[in-house]
Design a protein around this motif. Structure first.
Motif, PDB file in Angstrom:
ATOM      1  N   ASP A   1      -6.763  -6.772  -2.603  1.00 30.05           N
ATOM      2  CA  ASP A   1      -5.719  -7.262  -1.616  1.00 30.05           C
ATOM      3  C   ASP A   1      -4.497  -8.123  -2.486  1.00 30.05           C
ATOM      4  OD1 ASP A   1      -4.804  -7.976   0.952  1.00 30.05           O
ATOM      5  OD2 ASP A   1      -5.327  -9.997   0.201  1.00 30.05           O
ATOM      6  N   MET A   2      -5.068  -8.791  -3.446  1.00 30.26           N
ATOM      7  CA  MET A   2      -3.815  -9.593  -4.379  1.00 30.26           C
ATOM      8  C   MET A   2      -2.940  -8.637  -4.789  1.00 30.26           C
ATOM      9  SD  MET A   2      -4.226 -12.119  -7.218  1.00 30.26           S
ATOM     10  CE  MET A   2      -4.579 -10.696  -8.496  1.00 30.26           C
ATOM     11  N   ILE A   3      -3.512  -7.585  -5.520  1.00 27.50           N
ATOM     12  CA  ILE A   3      -2.396  -6.736  -6.281  1.00 27.50           C
ATOM     13  C   ILE A   3      -1.924  -5.900  -5.335  1.00 27.50           C
ATOM     14  CG2 ILE A   3      -3.856  -6.772  -8.695  1.00 27.50           C
ATOM     15  CD1 ILE A   3      -4.864  -4.162  -7.894  1.00 27.50           C
ATOM     16  N   THR A   4      -2.240  -5.555  -4.145  1.00 27.75           N
ATOM     17  CA  THR A   4      -1.551  -4.688  -3.322  1.00 27.75           C
ATOM     18  C   THR A   4      -0.428  -5.581  -2.761  1.00 27.75           C
ATOM     19  OG1 THR A   4      -3.516  -3.364  -2.568  1.00 27.75           O
ATOM     20  CG2 THR A   4      -1.613  -3.326  -1.151  1.00 27.75           C
ATOM     21  N   ARG A   5      -0.750  -6.728  -2.527  1.00 26.69           N
ATOM     22  CA  ARG A   5       0.356  -7.568  -1.848  1.00 26.69           C
ATOM     23  C   ARG A   5       1.301  -8.033  -2.839  1.00 26.69           C
ATOM     24  NH1 ARG A   5      -1.288 -12.330  -0.194  1.00 26.69           N
ATOM     25  NH2 ARG A   5      -3.531 -12.213  -1.010  1.00 26.69           N
ATOM     26  N   TYR A   6       0.957  -8.646  -4.217  1.00 29.17           N
ATOM     27  CA  TYR A   6       1.856  -8.863  -4.987  1.00 29.17           C
ATOM     28  C   TYR A   6       2.628  -8.032  -5.790  1.00 29.17           C
ATOM     29  CZ  TYR A   6       0.923 -13.536  -2.946  1.00 29.17           C
ATOM     30  OH  TYR A   6       0.720 -14.677  -2.089  1.00 29.17           O
ATOM     31  N   ALA A   7       1.633  -7.309  -6.591  1.00 29.39           N
ATOM     32  CA  ALA A   7       2.310  -6.326  -7.665  1.00 29.39           C
ATOM     33  C   ALA A   7       3.030  -5.392  -6.785  1.00 29.39           C
ATOM     34  CB  ALA A   7       1.108  -5.591  -8.439  1.00 29.39           C
ATOM     35  N   TRP A   8       2.447  -4.757  -5.885  1.00 26.67           N
ATOM     36  CA  TRP A   8       3.104  -3.661  -5.146  1.00 26.67           C
ATOM     37  C   TRP A   8       4.129  -4.148  -3.959  1.00 26.67           C
ATOM     38  CZ3 TRP A   8       3.067   0.275  -8.242  1.00 26.67           C
ATOM     39  CH2 TRP A   8       1.893   0.258  -9.118  1.00 26.67           C
ATOM     40  N   GLY A   9       3.431  -4.986  -3.159  1.00 27.76           N
ATOM     41  CA  GLY A   9       4.192  -5.427  -1.995  1.00 27.76           C
ATOM     42  C   GLY A   9       5.329  -6.405  -2.217  1.00 27.76           C
ATOM     43  N   GLU A  10       5.334  -7.180  -3.389  1.00 27.97           N
ATOM     44  CA  GLU A  10       6.426  -7.962  -3.996  1.00 27.97           C
ATOM     45  C   GLU A  10       7.289  -7.229  -5.130  1.00 27.97           C
ATOM     46  OE1 GLU A  10       7.460 -11.063  -3.093  1.00 27.97           O
ATOM     47  OE2 GLU A  10       5.868 -11.458  -1.362  1.00 27.97           O
TER      48      GLU A  10
ATOM     49  N   MET B   1       0.698  -1.150  -0.049  1.00 25.85           N
ATOM     50  CA  MET B   1       0.018  -0.154   0.006  1.00 25.85           C
ATOM     51  C   MET B   1       0.953   1.317   0.070  1.00 25.85           C
ATOM     52  SD  MET B   1      -3.126   1.082  -0.210  1.00 25.85           S
ATOM     53  CE  MET B   1      -4.156  -0.170   0.046  1.00 25.85           C
ATOM     54  N   THR B   2       2.067   1.309   0.720  1.00 27.71           N
ATOM     55  CA  THR B   2       2.903   2.536   0.668  1.00 27.71           C
ATOM     56  C   THR B   2       3.344   2.615  -0.675  1.00 27.71           C
ATOM     57  OG1 THR B   2       3.409   1.943   3.098  1.00 27.71           O
ATOM     58  CG2 THR B   2       5.185   3.232   1.760  1.00 27.71           C
ATOM     59  N   THR B   3       3.998   1.363  -1.098  1.00 26.18           N
ATOM     60  CA  THR B   3       4.612   1.578  -2.589  1.00 26.18           C
ATOM     61  C   THR B   3       3.662   2.022  -3.766  1.00 26.18           C
ATOM     62  OG1 THR B   3       6.300  -0.095  -2.130  1.00 26.18           O
ATOM     63  CG2 THR B   3       5.524   0.353  -4.452  1.00 26.18           C
ATOM     64  N   ARG B   4       2.334   1.606  -3.440  1.00 22.66           N
ATOM     65  CA  ARG B   4       1.106   1.753  -4.521  1.00 22.66           C
ATOM     66  C   ARG B   4       0.766   3.124  -4.313  1.00 22.66           C
ATOM     67  NH1 ARG B   4      -4.829  -1.129  -3.934  1.00 22.66           N
ATOM     68  NH2 ARG B   4      -5.636  -0.440  -6.052  1.00 22.66           N
ATOM     69  N   ARG B   5       0.917   3.620  -3.195  1.00 23.29           N
ATOM     70  CA  ARG B   5       0.472   5.302  -2.926  1.00 23.29           C
ATOM     71  C   ARG B   5       1.571   6.178  -3.557  1.00 23.29           C
ATOM     72  NH1 ARG B   5      -3.844   6.398  -0.454  1.00 23.29           N
ATOM     73  NH2 ARG B   5      -5.167   4.793   0.755  1.00 23.29           N
ATOM     74  N   GLU B   6       2.901   5.658  -3.225  1.00 25.07           N
ATOM     75  CA  GLU B   6       4.046   6.467  -3.839  1.00 25.07           C
ATOM     76  C   GLU B   6       3.973   6.405  -5.469  1.00 25.07           C
ATOM     77  OE1 GLU B   6       6.958   5.424   0.115  1.00 25.07           O
ATOM     78  OE2 GLU B   6       7.317   4.721  -2.096  1.00 25.07           O
ATOM     79  N   VAL B   7       3.682   5.336  -5.911  1.00 25.67           N
ATOM     80  CA  VAL B   7       3.798   5.301  -7.633  1.00 25.67           C
ATOM     81  C   VAL B   7       2.414   5.901  -8.130  1.00 25.67           C
ATOM     82  CG1 VAL B   7       3.701   3.475  -9.328  1.00 25.67           C
ATOM     83  CG2 VAL B   7       5.211   3.227  -7.232  1.00 25.67           C
ATOM     84  N   LEU B   8       1.350   5.378  -7.686  1.00 24.07           N
ATOM     85  CA  LEU B   8       0.080   5.601  -8.275  1.00 24.07           C
ATOM     86  C   LEU B   8      -0.618   7.111  -7.684  1.00 24.07           C
ATOM     87  CD1 LEU B   8      -1.516   2.421  -8.613  1.00 24.07           C
ATOM     88  CD2 LEU B   8      -0.221   3.699 -10.455  1.00 24.07           C
ATOM     89  N   GLY B   9      -0.266   7.366  -6.682  1.00 20.99           N
ATOM     90  CA  GLY B   9      -0.620   8.683  -5.796  1.00 20.99           C
ATOM     91  C   GLY B   9      -1.981   8.261  -5.142  1.00 20.99           C
TER      92      GLY B   9
END
Length: 129
Positions: free
Chosen positions: A43-52, A15-23
């Motif tokens: 939840d899946m895209i937050t954990r895997y795309a952004w968290g991994e 979620m931190t990375t997602r917010r930094e990248v996408l706003g």
């Protein structure tokens, strides 16, 4: 090798990375639209795309954005392309670098795909000023 993380930790990092990248605005809209049907996918895209993947140290975010833009063009995912043009700007790519990525896609993904991608990117860049 990366250390093992719990799903909750991976989600928080994602979620931190997602917010930094996408706003925040984009992520907040996605979170607001989330319901019982889409919650597992979010939840899946937050954990895997952004968290991994996006959180790995092996590539910087500019490089990841270049790869992602190319993948969006190759797959014909123009709605996602617009989102990732915005992300590429946030990750430090300038419009000329985005143009170069799209020119490269004309050779490897095809001229019609690149033509559509240029139209999307042109619209997003005009919106961003």
């Amino acid at each position: 090798m990366t250390e093992r993380m719990s799903d909750a930790d991976r989600h928080a990092q994602g979620m931190t990375t997602r917010r930094e990248v996408l706003g925040d605005a984009h992520v907040n809209r996605a979170e607001t639209r989330k319901d019982d049907f889409t919650a597992d996918f979010q939840d899946m895209i937050t954990r895997y795309a952004w968290g991994e993947i996006w959180s790995r140290p092996g590539l910087d975010r500019k490089t990841r954005s270049c790869i992602t833009l190319t993948a969006m063009v190759a797959g014909g995912h123009l709605d996602e392309l617009a989102m990732h043009v915005r992300a590429a700007l946030r990750n430090g790519l300038c419009p000329n670098e985005i143009k170069e990525v799209l020119l490269q896609t004309a050779i490897y993904c095809g001229v019609p795909a690149a033509n559509s991608a240029f139209a999307v990117a042109q619209r997003v860049l005009a919106e961003q000023g």
